[in-house]
Design an enzyme around this catalytic site. Structure first.
Site, PDB file in Angstrom:
ATOM      1  N   HIS A 233      38.433  43.563  45.221  1.00 20.70           N
ATOM      2  CA  HIS A 233      37.581  43.373  44.039  1.00 20.70           C
ATOM      3  C   HIS A 233      36.084  43.405  44.373  1.00 20.70           C
ATOM      4  O   HIS A 233      35.316  44.157  43.790  1.00 20.70           O
ATOM      5  CB  HIS A 233      37.869  42.015  43.387  1.00 20.70           C
ATOM      6  CG  HIS A 233      39.289  41.710  43.115  1.00 20.70           C
ATOM      7  ND1 HIS A 233      40.000  42.227  42.046  1.00 20.70           N
ATOM      8  CD2 HIS A 233      40.152  40.898  43.773  1.00 20.70           C
ATOM      9  CE1 HIS A 233      41.226  41.724  42.043  1.00 20.70           C
ATOM     10  NE2 HIS A 233      41.345  40.939  43.074  1.00 20.70           N
TER      11      HIS A 233
HETATM   12  O1  RIB Z   1      39.559  37.482  40.493  1.00 23.75           O
HETATM   13  C1  RIB Z   1      39.077  38.046  41.690  1.00 23.75           C
HETATM   14  C2  RIB Z   1      37.835  37.345  42.139  1.00 23.75           C
HETATM   15  O2  RIB Z   1      38.123  35.969  42.363  1.00 23.75           O
HETATM   16  C3  RIB Z   1      37.296  37.872  43.485  1.00 23.75           C
HETATM   17  O3  RIB Z   1      35.911  37.693  43.535  1.00 23.75           O
HETATM   18  C4  RIB Z   1      37.973  36.981  44.488  1.00 23.75           C
HETATM   19  O4  RIB Z   1      37.228  36.872  45.705  1.00 23.75           O
HETATM   20  C5  RIB Z   1      37.952  35.675  43.748  1.00 23.75           C
HETATM   21  O5  RIB Z   1      36.672  35.081  43.941  1.00 23.75           O
END
Ligand code: RIB
Ligand code: CA
Length: 303
Positions: A233
């Site tokens: 992500h």
């Molecule tokens: O939902 C994904 C996010 O939440 C990413 O930034 C992961 O590192 C968590 O922080």
């Protein structure tokens, strides 16, 4: 011309990979790293950021700890995804360097300059507190990983970063500066699969570290979604900041649900412009996954 970037993060496996991408990218002038509660406690996310910097010999990059809890909500970490350390999986020596003796929002205020992009890949508490204390001067754009048009991972309605501190997110989406939202709709379209992991492993020490991070991170995704691979992500958000062509965005209105418990932290994206609400964000809708991973592979291989 490099882009001055502050990376606000909660390492976290994908945060760590985003940090490696920032360090390896000549397009980035990394002004510093600020840490926030999220995947784990602030103490652990800060230690993890320091450990990753030390792993690649970049303890020169300052790390400033920020908020240890959301603005209003109770602290909730994501040990079920990232483990007790927040970076479970690979062996990572304890950091010998410490954080700077300056809170995150003062650190940002002291280093921000015209053209600075804030890349926020954890709960948005630090960014909201910074905006409250110092306003938006010199903020070119906020590129955040968070939210979703049609998904949820913390609840059926909400993505973790926004769910963790919805009041902070509400302030950020209404700060008046350009905001890019890289949400689950985009990040879930680009999985670092076993094949990609083997390509990372073949590049050497840091590529192997990335592959080992994913070996752990993909367990949650295999269990939850049945996937062979993990979405990186936060690295998508950082990659978009340096190469916007990777992610297609639409300029839309985004509101944050802060009243309902059932839909707490929902990013209500007016994708089809059903309302008169003015657009306030560039929302990611698609990604060139292969181009993203080729960029990430090339940069990680250079570390
Ligand atoms: O939902 C994904 C996010 O939440 C990413 O930034 C992961 O590192 C968590 O922080
Ligand atoms: Ca994160």
């Amino acid at each position: 011309m490099s882009i001055p970037i502050v990376l606000d993060c909660d390492p976290g496996h994908d945060d760590a990979i985003a940090l490696l991408l920032a360090l390896a990218s000549p397009e980035v002038e990394l002004l510093g790293v600020t840490t926030v509660h999220g995947n784990q406690t602030l103490e652990k996310t800060t230690e993890n950021a320091l450990r990753v910097l030390e792993l690649v010999g970049r303890s020169d990059v300052p790390v400033a700890p920020g908020a240890d809890r959301p603005l209003l909500r109770d602290l909730r970490v994501a040990a079920h995804v990232h483990g007790e350390s927040g970076l479970d999986g690979p062996e990572l020596p304890a950091a010998t360097a410490g954080p700077v003796d300056e809170p995150a929002i003062d650190f940002i205020a002291g280093r921000i300059r015209a053209g600075t992009v804030l890349v926020a890949v954890g709960p948005l508490t630090n960014i909201a507190l910074y905006l409250e204390a110092h306003g938006t001067e010199n903020i070119e754009r906020i590129v955040l990983m968070g939210g979703a048009i049609a998904e949820g991972n913390m609840t059926p309605a909400a993505e973790f970063n926004i769910w963790a501190d919805p009041e902070a997110a509400q302030r950020v989406f209404h700060c008046g500066r350009p905001v890019t939202m890289i949400g689950l709709d985009v990040t879930h379209k680009a999985l670092l699969t076993h094949e990609w992991a083997e390509r990372f492993r073949a590049t050497g020490r840091i590529g192997t570290f990335v592959a080992e991070l994913v070996d752990f991170f993909k367990r949650y995704h295999a269990h939850t979604y049945g996937w062979d691979g993990a979405p990186i992500h936060d690295a998508v958000a950082l990659a978009h900041a340096i190469r916007p062509s990777l992610v297609r965005t639409e300029h839309r209105n985004v509101e944050i649900e802060v009243e309902s418990e059932l839909c707490r932290g929902r990013t209500v994206v007016d994708l089809w412009r059903r309302t008169e609400r003015p657009p306030n964000a560039d929302v990611g809708v698609d990604i060139d996954g292969d181009a993203f991973f080729e960029l990430l592979l090339e940069r990680v291989a250079s570390l």
